[in-house]
Design an enzyme around this catalytic site. Structure first.
Site, PDB file in Angstrom:
ATOM      1  N   SER A  72       0.803  -1.226   0.000  1.00  0.00           N
ATOM      2  CA  SER A  72       0.000   0.000   0.000  1.00  0.00           C
ATOM      3  C   SER A  72       0.831   1.269   0.000  1.00  0.00           C
ATOM      4  O   SER A  72       0.320   2.345  -0.304  1.00  0.00           O
ATOM      5  CB  SER A  72      -0.927   0.013   1.221  1.00  0.00           C
ATOM      6  OG  SER A  72      -0.187  -0.107   2.424  1.00  0.00           O
ATOM      7  N   GLU A 113     -15.715   9.545  11.852  1.00  0.00           N
ATOM      8  CA  GLU A 113     -14.668   9.466  12.864  1.00  0.00           C
ATOM      9  C   GLU A 113     -13.354  10.018  12.312  1.00  0.00           C
ATOM     10  O   GLU A 113     -13.129  10.046  11.102  1.00  0.00           O
ATOM     11  CB  GLU A 113     -14.474   8.018  13.318  1.00  0.00           C
ATOM     12  CG  GLU A 113     -15.717   7.400  13.957  1.00  0.00           C
ATOM     13  CD  GLU A 113     -15.475   5.973  14.408  1.00  0.00           C
ATOM     14  OE1 GLU A 113     -14.347   5.468  14.161  1.00  0.00           O
ATOM     15  OE2 GLU A 113     -16.394   5.372  14.979  1.00  0.00           O
ATOM     16  N   HIS A 121      -0.083   4.780   6.348  1.00  0.00           N
ATOM     17  CA  HIS A 121      -0.405   5.236   4.988  1.00  0.00           C
ATOM     18  C   HIS A 121      -0.278   6.750   4.853  1.00  0.00           C
ATOM     19  O   HIS A 121      -0.630   7.504   5.752  1.00  0.00           O
ATOM     20  CB  HIS A 121      -1.809   4.785   4.616  1.00  0.00           C
ATOM     21  CG  HIS A 121      -1.958   3.303   4.629  1.00  0.00           C
ATOM     22  ND1 HIS A 121      -2.668   2.615   5.596  1.00  0.00           N
ATOM     23  CD2 HIS A 121      -1.442   2.367   3.798  1.00  0.00           C
ATOM     24  CE1 HIS A 121      -2.602   1.325   5.352  1.00  0.00           C
ATOM     25  NE2 HIS A 121      -1.866   1.144   4.271  1.00  0.00           N
TER      26      HIS A 121
END
Length: 443
Positions: free
Chosen positions: A199, A374, A381
């Site tokens: 990622s 939230e 990341h």
């Protein structure tokens, strides 16, 4: 924040052996340059024609008169996306941007927000031509005759991506994007840089997530070299093989191409895809290195980027165990080029400090984005600014080590010092329309 309109039209195109690969599009009104295909505000994507806009609700055609090609253009007050069905491969795209009677400001990305042109400004009356080079891919593995012999096992999340689909999708963005023409031609000469990883490398589709891999192409010279990003969130060396992602690369990589390898974040975790740093992980790296060399490609190892974890002395904590050091050892043992992004990211984040460095990660208060009830606080990341800074670190390593790739670094890169990060508040990134609060796979 802006009101976001999420348009998730998914184009999954079947393999077409004799697809058209060269296109000339004249963007604008009713007047069309000879030999060009007219594209107007009504040109919505259609599978029969094989091209068009993803959404036309805010598209506007403007005709200033004069030259048929440069005297009119397409514009919009929000990002707009133009797609073309193309066979997989590398393509040069010449973009004609500007306004014969006004100014313009355009940022261009392709597929999953892959940055190619940033903030191209033209003064009133100026029309410019810009060249970009892109890699288009699909999930089919073919033999030399074009017959299917395998397939990349995509995750459900990937089926919404704007790649793996035989479509080139171009995103036009910024304050005043004005597009006069788009010409697409195959590129058979560019060196291809294949990116493998997780990622922190993949082309992230959704705001506010990003990776260095999708910023990297901005710093390269078009036509001569192109980035093919095959990374995916949550992947390990072992899983990358199991889903046949690396098989797809072995099937396409050519002599003189590059294979970048960055894994470690997920390999360290227990489970079926786990590899011990000093045994299975090192062995698998060596297997890939030997295979790349057998195919006359050039392997490049990239150590895993650090997480946003500081100790009491405001120093980055190593959360990656022995994986970075194991990769460094393999680089020495196999005499392979090494980009030590682990070391450079440590310098970069410590220069920012524990609080300021949050501006490089996905840290946002609740309701910063639609349907985000939230707060987002992700220590793994990056956002677009963080990804951009890390891409600069990668380019810095290429230039300082005089890697052969140095010849392909463009003037968009200027000397970068990780100890003196760019000002996050001055970072230019007009956001795309795609947004998701769900964290990518991996951590």
């Amino acid at each position: 924040m802006k009101n976001w309109i999420i348009i998730m039209t998914v184009f999954i195109c079947s393999s077409i052996s004799a697809q058209q690969t060269t296109f000339k599009f004249d963007f604008g009104g009713s007047r069309t340059q000879d030999g060009f295909i007219p594209i107007t505000e009504h040109s919505k994507f259609d599978r029969k024609t094989g091209y068009g806009f993803m959404d036309i609700s805010n598209i506007k055609s403007v005709d200033r008169g004069g030259n048929a090609l440069k005297g009119d253009f397409i514009t919009s007050d929000r990002p707009f996306y133009f797609s073309v069905i193309l066979s997989e491969g590398n393509y040069d795209i010449q973009l004609t941007l500007g306004d014969s009677k006004g100014s313009s400001e355009t940022t261009v990305r392709v597929e999953n927000r892959r940055l190619l042109l940033d903030d191209v400004k033209t003064k009133a009356g100026d029309v410019v031509e810009k060249l970009i080079t892109v890699h288009v891919k699909d999930s089919i593995i073919r033999n030399q005759n074009g017959n299917e012999i395998g397939i990349v096992k995509l995750k459900p999340r990937e089926k919404k991506y704007l790649h793996w689909d035989n479509l080139l999708t171009i995103e036009f963005n910024d304050k005043a994007p004005k597009v006069c023409a788009v010409v697409i031609q195959p590129n058979k000469v560019a060196k291809t840089i294949y990116l493998t990883g997780d990622s922190t490398v993949v082309d992230q589709l959704y705001e506010p997530w990003a990776s260095w891999g999708q910023m990297f192409p901005y710093f390269l010279i078009p036509h001569q070299v192109v980035v093919a990003n095959y990374a995916e969130s949550g992947e390990t060396l072992k899983a990358f093989e199991g889903r046949h992602r690396i098989d797809k690369i072995w099937n396409r990589i050519k002599p003189g191409d590059y294979l970048f390898i960055e894994f470690g974040h997920n390999d360290q975790k227990p489970g079926n895809s786990h590899l011990e740093a000093n045994s299975g992980y090192k062995e698998k790296l060596k297997e890939w290195i030997h295979k790349a060399r057998q195919l006359e490609a050039i392997p490049v190892l990239v150590t895993s980027v650090n997480r946003h974890v500081f100790d009491g002395n405001k120093k980055i904590v190593n959360t990656l165990g022995d994986y970075p050091s194991a990769m460094r050892e393999v680089a020495k043992e196999e005499n392979v080029f090494l980009i030590d992004l682990n070391a450079m990211s440590k310098t970069l984040f410590e220069a920012m400090g524990p609080e300021l460095s949050k501006k490089a990660f996905v840290y946002y208060p609740a309701n910063s984005y639609p349907s985000q009830a939230e707060a987002l606080s992700d220590d793994t990341h990056f956002n677009t600014y963080g990804a951009y800074e890390l891409a600069k670190c990668v380019v810095k390593s290429i230039t300082e080590q005089n890697l052969p790739l140095q010849q392909f670094i463009s003037k968009n890169y200027r000397n970068f010092d990780p100890e003196k990060p760019d000002d996050a508040e001055k970072f230019h990134w007009p956001e795309s329309i795609f947004m998701e609060a769900l964290k990518p796979d991996g951590n």
